[in-house]
Design an enzyme around this catalytic site. Sequence first.
Site, PDB file in Angstrom:
ATOM      1  N   ASP A 132     -17.548   9.840 -21.724  1.00  0.00           N
ATOM      2  CA  ASP A 132     -16.167   9.547 -22.127  1.00  0.00           C
ATOM      3  C   ASP A 132     -16.163   9.290 -23.630  1.00  0.00           C
ATOM      4  OD1 ASP A 132     -13.555   8.478 -20.254  1.00  0.00           O
ATOM      5  OD2 ASP A 132     -13.526   8.049 -22.413  1.00  0.00           O
ATOM      6  N   CYS A 183      -0.020  10.169  -9.321  1.00  0.00           N
ATOM      7  CA  CYS A 183      -0.160  11.559  -8.856  1.00  0.00           C
ATOM      8  C   CYS A 183       1.120  12.153  -8.280  1.00  0.00           C
ATOM      9  CB  CYS A 183      -1.275  11.629  -7.819  1.00  0.00           C
ATOM     10  SG  CYS A 183      -2.804  10.920  -8.425  1.00  0.00           S
ATOM     11  N   PHE A 205      -8.666  15.640  -3.717  1.00  0.00           N
ATOM     12  CA  PHE A 205      -7.603  15.106  -2.848  1.00  0.00           C
ATOM     13  C   PHE A 205      -7.859  13.637  -2.529  1.00  0.00           C
ATOM     14  CE2 PHE A 205      -8.071  19.684  -2.033  1.00  0.00           C
ATOM     15  CZ  PHE A 205      -6.810  20.113  -2.424  1.00  0.00           C
ATOM     16  N   GLY A 260       4.917   6.107  -5.470  1.00  0.00           N
ATOM     17  CA  GLY A 260       4.600   5.865  -6.878  1.00  0.00           C
ATOM     18  C   GLY A 260       3.186   6.330  -7.146  1.00  0.00           C
ATOM     19  N   THR A 291      -6.006  17.489 -12.511  1.00  0.00           N
ATOM     20  CA  THR A 291      -4.854  18.246 -12.002  1.00  0.00           C
ATOM     21  C   THR A 291      -4.181  18.931 -13.184  1.00  0.00           C
ATOM     22  OG1 THR A 291      -4.590  16.627 -10.290  1.00  0.00           O
ATOM     23  CG2 THR A 291      -2.702  18.045 -10.709  1.00  0.00           C
TER      24      THR A 291
HETATM   25  C1  UGA Z   1      -2.346  11.100  -3.717  1.00  0.00           C
HETATM   26  C2  UGA Z   1      -2.787  12.048  -2.577  1.00  0.00           C
HETATM   27  O1  UGA Z   1      -2.603  11.413  -1.322  1.00  0.00           O
HETATM   28  C3  UGA Z   1      -4.263  12.443  -2.738  1.00  0.00           C
HETATM   29  O2  UGA Z   1      -4.612  13.383  -1.750  1.00  0.00           O
HETATM   30  C4  UGA Z   1      -4.475  13.043  -4.137  1.00  0.00           C
HETATM   31  O3  UGA Z   1      -5.843  13.339  -4.387  1.00  0.00           O
HETATM   32  C5  UGA Z   1      -4.025  12.031  -5.177  1.00  0.00           C
HETATM   33  O4  UGA Z   1      -2.640  11.715  -4.962  1.00  0.00           O
HETATM   34  C6  UGA Z   1      -4.228  12.680  -6.531  1.00  0.00           C
HETATM   35  O5  UGA Z   1      -3.550  13.672  -6.827  1.00  0.00           O
HETATM   36  O6  UGA Z   1      -5.147  12.271  -7.262  1.00  0.00           O
HETATM   37  P1  UGA Z   1      -2.582   8.468  -4.180  1.00  0.00           P
HETATM   38  O7  UGA Z   1      -1.804   8.686  -5.434  1.00  0.00           O
HETATM   39  O8  UGA Z   1      -3.802   7.616  -4.227  1.00  0.00           O
HETATM   40  O9  UGA Z   1      -3.069   9.892  -3.562  1.00  0.00           O
HETATM   41  O10 UGA Z   1      -1.539   7.824  -3.173  1.00  0.00           O
HETATM   42  P2  UGA Z   1      -1.063   8.018  -1.657  1.00  0.00           P
HETATM   43  O11 UGA Z   1      -1.914   7.241  -0.747  1.00  0.00           O
HETATM   44  O12 UGA Z   1      -0.875   9.460  -1.341  1.00  0.00           O
HETATM   45  O13 UGA Z   1       0.364   7.292  -1.726  1.00  0.00           O
HETATM   46  C7  UGA Z   1       1.351   7.725  -2.681  1.00  0.00           C
HETATM   47  C8  UGA Z   1       2.596   6.891  -2.604  1.00  0.00           C
HETATM   48  O14 UGA Z   1       3.350   7.228  -1.443  1.00  0.00           O
HETATM   49  C9  UGA Z   1       2.380   5.380  -2.530  1.00  0.00           C
HETATM   50  O15 UGA Z   1       3.310   4.736  -3.383  1.00  0.00           O
HETATM   51  C10 UGA Z   1       2.647   5.032  -1.084  1.00  0.00           C
HETATM   52  O16 UGA Z   1       3.121   3.715  -0.925  1.00  0.00           O
HETATM   53  C11 UGA Z   1       3.723   6.054  -0.747  1.00  0.00           C
HETATM   54  N1  UGA Z   1       3.798   6.377   0.700  1.00  0.00           N
HETATM   55  C12 UGA Z   1       2.790   7.039   1.312  1.00  0.00           C
HETATM   56  C13 UGA Z   1       4.937   6.021   1.407  1.00  0.00           C
HETATM   57  O17 UGA Z   1       5.885   5.417   0.859  1.00  0.00           O
HETATM   58  N2  UGA Z   1       5.024   6.357   2.729  1.00  0.00           N
HETATM   59  C14 UGA Z   1       4.022   7.019   3.373  1.00  0.00           C
HETATM   60  O18 UGA Z   1       4.178   7.300   4.593  1.00  0.00           O
HETATM   61  C15 UGA Z   1       2.874   7.357   2.654  1.00  0.00           C
END
Ligand code: UGA
Length: 439
Positions: A31, A260, A152, A257, A122
């Site tokens: 880095d 990603c 992912f 939020g 990404t």
């Molecule tokens: C997301 C994707 O799930 C990963 O597969 C991907 O690798 C990652 O982005 C990335 O591009 O690096 P992440 O940002 O860690 O992962 O978060 P998620 O677990 O997907 O949740 C995203 C948001 O959706 C959170 O704010 C969560 O509270 C919300 N969410 C999720 C809901 O409001 N309802 C749901 O049913 C699921």
Amino acid sequence: MESIAVCGAGYVGLVTAACFARMGHHVCAYDSDATKIRALAGGELPFYEPGLDELVRRQVDAGRLRFSASPADALAGRDVVFITVGTPVDPTGDADLTYVRQAVRDIARYGGSGMLVVGKSTVPVETADVVARLLAREAPEKRFRVASNPEFLREGSAIDDFFHPDRIVVGSDDEFAKAALCDLYAPLNAPTLAVGTRAAETIKYAANAFLALKVSYANELANLCAAIGADVDVVLQGIAADRRIGAAYLQPGLGFGGSCLPKDLHALAHVARKHGVEPTLLEGALAVNARQPAAIVRRIEALLGELDGAPMAVLGLAFKPRTDDVRESPAIALAAALHARGARVSVQDPRAARTARRLLPEGVTTAATPYAACSGARCAVIATEWRQYQQLDWHRIRAAMQDDALIFDARNALDPGAVRAAGLRYAGVGRAMRQAVPA
Ligand code: UGA
């Protein structure tokens, strides 16, 4: 075993580096931020991710993982380099490739001929082509192999996601690069999709966008259920039982939020517009998401009346549980909206209080425990579904709060029966109410 460099020691870079080291490879994470590298060498991680500090320590102790602030040191003599630098997007959704270009220049300069250059950040579709052209221009005497390998990983379960992926996507227009990357992942025994670079880059955006569409659909449905007096839990159960639909990412709440989903949705919409395709669904999902914190505030107002001067607790600041990440967190938007209505807001989060501080408006106070946050409050909002909040002592919460206090479960994460049994009022997102809600 391969000798691997990881360019960019951020979230994806550190997880990737530590996990490949655990697979037995020799990894150097590089880095340009020397302060970060010094902290990492001292065993300090720049963010919280369950199990990662332990994994990093073990790999460093085993001599398979090290950190460097020198691109020459990190890149010379490596077989493979993963590019995991940040790719911020501007408000129009256009991705800024400055860090990717810098990483590529370093690789052209210090990497050796035959090196496999893998994009993991990404990036907009066609970035692998840009990388290949830049490498050829900067080091015409060398021959690099270029691939795209979207990740992912989810924050909070990244290590498990790395070792047990639903699929691995390997994108390259070079058969040798494709085979080499498939070999690297072979020990994981995961379904592997070998595709062209543009398809790989599109899969990444398309997957995140679809998850976001599902969340927004659940939220729109919850708002509709609240309006027509149906219970969204029951409605969702009814549709999730259809195997063609499933239950994943249909949890209604405050909205999505993080670093990603919102960013990738904007970026994909931007790519679509650039190519003359109207991104109607993507824009709809973004609009529903942007409105959700305000929709929750309106529901709270309908239940409590005037919020000006009302003491309120917001429990949770992280964009989801098991992380201290507050980027694009709807919990912060909610706390700010309540504060703007004149409420006296006290916030609490098991991990994210420190990272959230600079994003919260002046005047919002931070409490050390959920009980302290609720002290004297008229309403407590569950804004992030931390397990700690699901296990609260509701009798103690009731004793701390004003009479007839309201628990607004903005993540539908609580057992309404347990909350009501302690003598508190309960409301969720699109969940059926016991008592009539004033219009
Ligand atoms: C997301 C994707 O799930 C990963 O597969 C991907 O690798 C990652 O982005 C990335 O591009 O690096 P992440 O940002 O860690 O992962 O978060 P998620 O677990 O997907 O949740 C995203 C948001 O959706 C959170 O704010 C969560 O509270 C919300 N969410 C999720 C809901 O409001 N309802 C749901 O049913 C699921």
